[in-house]
Design a protein around this motif. Structure first.
Motif, PDB file in Angstrom:
ATOM      1  N   ILE A 214       0.834  -1.204   0.000  1.00  0.00           N
ATOM      2  CA  ILE A 214       0.000   0.000   0.000  1.00  0.00           C
ATOM      3  C   ILE A 214       0.867   1.252   0.000  1.00  0.00           C
ATOM      4  CG2 ILE A 214      -1.650   1.337   1.383  1.00  0.00           C
ATOM      5  CD1 ILE A 214      -2.898  -1.042  -0.088  1.00  0.00           C
ATOM      6  N   ALA A 215       1.967   1.244   0.750  1.00  0.00           N
ATOM      7  CA  ALA A 215       2.874   2.397   0.754  1.00  0.00           C
ATOM      8  C   ALA A 215       3.431   2.645  -0.644  1.00  0.00           C
ATOM      9  CB  ALA A 215       4.006   2.172   1.751  1.00  0.00           C
ATOM     10  N   ARG A 216       3.804   1.571  -1.346  1.00  0.00           N
ATOM     11  CA  ARG A 216       4.333   1.729  -2.698  1.00  0.00           C
ATOM     12  C   ARG A 216       3.256   2.211  -3.666  1.00  0.00           C
ATOM     13  NH1 ARG A 216       6.741  -3.304  -1.414  1.00  0.00           N
ATOM     14  NH2 ARG A 216       5.645  -4.420  -3.071  1.00  0.00           N
ATOM     15  N   LEU A 217       2.015   1.737  -3.492  1.00  0.00           N
ATOM     16  CA  LEU A 217       0.920   2.241  -4.331  1.00  0.00           C
ATOM     17  C   LEU A 217       0.739   3.746  -4.149  1.00  0.00           C
ATOM     18  CD1 LEU A 217      -1.980  -0.402  -4.056  1.00  0.00           C
ATOM     19  CD2 LEU A 217      -0.607   0.146  -6.077  1.00  0.00           C
ATOM     20  N   ALA A 218       0.999   4.233  -2.928  1.00  0.00           N
ATOM     21  CA  ALA A 218       0.854   5.665  -2.646  1.00  0.00           C
ATOM     22  C   ALA A 218       2.036   6.481  -3.159  1.00  0.00           C
ATOM     23  CB  ALA A 218       0.694   5.882  -1.150  1.00  0.00           C
ATOM     24  N   GLY A 219       3.064   5.780  -3.686  1.00  0.00           N
ATOM     25  CA  GLY A 219       4.232   6.474  -4.218  1.00  0.00           C
ATOM     26  C   GLY A 219       5.340   6.664  -3.207  1.00  0.00           C
ATOM     27  N   ASP A 220       5.243   6.005  -2.047  1.00  0.00           N
ATOM     28  CA  ASP A 220       6.256   6.141  -1.004  1.00  0.00           C
ATOM     29  C   ASP A 220       7.152   4.913  -0.974  1.00  0.00           C
ATOM     30  OD1 ASP A 220       5.229   8.603  -0.118  1.00  0.00           O
ATOM     31  OD2 ASP A 220       3.694   7.573   1.066  1.00  0.00           O
ATOM     32  N   ASP A 221       8.450   5.133  -0.719  1.00  0.00           N
ATOM     33  CA  ASP A 221       9.383   4.032  -0.534  1.00  0.00           C
ATOM     34  C   ASP A 221       9.429   3.711   0.951  1.00  0.00           C
ATOM     35  OD1 ASP A 221      11.391   2.196  -0.394  1.00  0.00           O
ATOM     36  OD2 ASP A 221      13.002   3.560  -1.029  1.00  0.00           O
ATOM     37  N   PRO A 222       8.875   2.577   1.381  1.00  0.00           N
ATOM     38  CA  PRO A 222       8.833   2.289   2.810  1.00  0.00           C
ATOM     39  C   PRO A 222      10.184   1.912   3.397  1.00  0.00           C
ATOM     40  CG  PRO A 222       7.941   0.442   1.587  1.00  0.00           C
ATOM     41  CD  PRO A 222       8.202   1.526   0.585  1.00  0.00           C
ATOM     42  N   GLY A 223      11.162   1.583   2.552  1.00  0.00           N
ATOM     43  CA  GLY A 223      12.478   1.217   3.057  1.00  0.00           C
ATOM     44  C   GLY A 223      12.510  -0.141   3.727  1.00  0.00           C
ATOM     45  N   MET A 224      11.469  -0.932   3.571  1.00  0.00           N
ATOM     46  CA  MET A 224      11.378  -2.263   4.176  1.00  0.00           C
ATOM     47  C   MET A 224      10.466  -3.114   3.326  1.00  0.00           C
ATOM     48  SD  MET A 224       8.076  -1.670   5.014  1.00  0.00           S
ATOM     49  CE  MET A 224       7.556  -3.072   5.998  1.00  0.00           C
ATOM     50  N   ARG A 225      10.423  -4.391   3.621  1.00  0.00           N
ATOM     51  CA  ARG A 225       9.447  -5.285   3.014  1.00  0.00           C
ATOM     52  C   ARG A 225       8.845  -6.131   4.111  1.00  0.00           C
ATOM     53  NH1 ARG A 225      10.121  -2.520  -0.631  1.00  0.00           N
ATOM     54  NH2 ARG A 225      10.459  -2.979  -2.856  1.00  0.00           N
ATOM     55  N   ILE A 226       7.601  -6.509   3.906  1.00  0.00           N
ATOM     56  CA  ILE A 226       6.976  -7.487   4.794  1.00  0.00           C
ATOM     57  C   ILE A 226       7.419  -8.875   4.350  1.00  0.00           C
ATOM     58  CG2 ILE A 226       4.801  -8.572   5.448  1.00  0.00           C
ATOM     59  CD1 ILE A 226       5.344  -5.940   6.902  1.00  0.00           C
ATOM     60  N   VAL A 227       8.066  -9.592   5.257  1.00  0.00           N
ATOM     61  CA  VAL A 227       8.409 -10.992   5.040  1.00  0.00           C
ATOM     62  C   VAL A 227       7.499 -11.805   5.953  1.00  0.00           C
ATOM     63  CG1 VAL A 227      10.214 -12.751   5.244  1.00  0.00           C
ATOM     64  CG2 VAL A 227      10.787 -10.458   4.413  1.00  0.00           C
ATOM     65  N   PRO A 228       6.601 -12.598   5.375  1.00  0.00           N
ATOM     66  CA  PRO A 228       5.615 -13.305   6.199  1.00  0.00           C
ATOM     67  C   PRO A 228       6.199 -14.546   6.874  1.00  0.00           C
ATOM     68  CG  PRO A 228       5.238 -13.796   3.875  1.00  0.00           C
ATOM     69  CD  PRO A 228       6.367 -12.801   3.920  1.00  0.00           C
TER      70      PRO A 228
END
Length: 416
Positions: A214-228
């Motif tokens: 969702i952060a990437r869809l908003a155009g923001d680089d979250p600087g992390m990834r969700i690893v499940p």
């Protein structure tokens, strides 16, 4: 400049888990009259992390002083108990034992005693005979008892928060999966899979397992990834073996608490979870594989750095996942009488673990902001416990963002 009427809401929350609903609840209470909409892709609230955990109201003893986890858990545990009591939600304050079964764990157990006292928690040190007074079937060299730990029905809490949001005039749309976000100078426009468009001054991202997307869809680089990471549970066929909550001494190198025994508010006892990599964000079993999501995990450099750094730990977790015998042996360290026949399969959960590019497992809550957006990017345990104070913090940031864009809080009606 868009007029007030052109906005569908003032604040749009993505995610109908306990954190998203707590944020919406806080918005309606902090600034009554604020127009709040919640979008949730599932057909009801709390279908993922909120509704698939062990139901523990954590005391805060594990978390370093000054961390967001410590601050919010210490405050949130009392608030969650009060909320359950006020709304007649099943809960109990049971206390719990943290048990050392090996001499190498004793220094870590003592450190937890010191940390608990720093937090002002009621902590009692126990020897083997005193352990048996609380838990006759549990064995250990030493233990501590934390009196403020409890259990509750977090699904019911989320449902009540949803009712409170609606009662205050908020809108909750289920079955509304977000597929596109368009950020403009005036705010954001969000499109869902069924073509609905919602225009808002501020977007709050509480999408849990999908928050980085969702952060990437908003155009923001979250600087992390969700690893499940999937957490697998068993239910104890003989719940009389355990009176309350029993935990091992955690390893500070990992953000997971280890396999523990939890007597729930309904009297059942759950055993788990372990922590194994999942091949999908909602991968609640080994057969669940979503290639695009798996590639997203494998293409993130941090995933490979985790694997190189912690492969021994991970191999042990996978072995216990594939071998019921191995899982049983891990449980027997705390509960020697347990047998494989005592462990009945129970629904699994998936933890949304934020991982940085360098392979760091983010251990604390992570909230980041950008124009017209507030992103909750890491909300692992004790997020359910701490959801009410987290919700207030997220609401505070969202309202500041709205004010910065020219929004004014609704005027309260004069008392009659």
């Amino acid at each position: 400049m868009m007029t007030h009427a052109a906005y569908d809401c003032d604040v749009l929350v993505i995610g109908g888990g306990i954190v998203g609903l707590s944020a919406a609840y806080a918005l309606t209470r902090t600034a009554p009259g604020t127009r709040v909409t919640v979008l949730e892709k599932e057909r009801g609230p709390a279908r993922h992390q909120t509704g698939r955990n062990s139901g523990v109201i954590h005391s805060g003893i594990y978390y370093p002083p000054g961390s967001l986890k410590a601050r919010y858990a210490l405050r949130g545990s009392a608030e969650m108990t009060d909320f359950c009591r006020e709304h007649s939600i099943p809960h109990a304050v049971t206390g719990k034992l943290i048990v050392a079964t090996d001499r190498a764990e004793l220094p870590r157990l003592h450190a937890l005693v010191q940390r608990g006292r720093e937090h002002g928690l009621p902590v009692r040190e126990l020897g083997p005979a005193q352990i048996a007074e609380y838990e006759p079937k549990v064995r250990g060299l030493a233990a501590i008892r934390v009196g403020t730990t409890g259990v509750c029905d977090f699904r019911a809490v989320a449902g009540r928060l949803a009712d409170e949001v609606r009662g205050a005039g908020g809108v909750i749309r289920f079955g509304a999966e977000v597929t596109a976000i368009d950020r403009r100078p005036w705010g954001v426009a969000v499109r869902t899979a069924d073509g609905l468009v919602v225009r808002a001054r501020v977007l709050v991202n509480c999408a849990g397992l999908h928050c980085d997307r969702i952060a990437r869809l908003a155009g923001d680089d979250p600087g992390m990834r969700i690893v499940p990471f999937r957490g697998e549970y068993y239910e104890l066929a003989r719940p009389e073996l355990v009176r309350g909550l029993v935990y091992p001494v955690p390893d500070p190198a990992f953000p997971f608490l280890g396999v523990h025994l939890t007597r729930g508010f309904d009297g059942s006892v759950h055993v788990g979870p372990n922590a194994v990599p999942a091949a999908a964000r909602e991968g609640y079993g080994w057969p669940v594989v979503r290639p695009r999501e798996l590639m997203d995990t494998l293409s993130w450099p941090g995933s490979w750095r985790i694997a190189r750094r912690h492969w021994r730990y991970g191999a042990g977790e996978v072995h216990r996942s594939l071998s019921k015998h191995a899982f049983t042996e891990a449980v027997r360290r705390l509960l020697p009488e347990v047998t494989e026949e005592d462990l009945l399969p129970s629904p699994a959960g998936v933890r949304a673990q934020a991982v940085l590019r360098d392979g760091t497992l983010v251990d604390d809550f992570l909230i980041r902001e950008a124009p017209h957006t507030v992103h909750v990017l890491n909300a692992p345990s004790p997020a359910a416990t701490a959801s009410l104070p987290i919700g207030r913090e997220v609401a505070r940031r969202a309202l500041l963002r709205a004010r910065a864009a020219g929004w004014k809080p609704p005027e309260r009606a004069a008392a009659g």
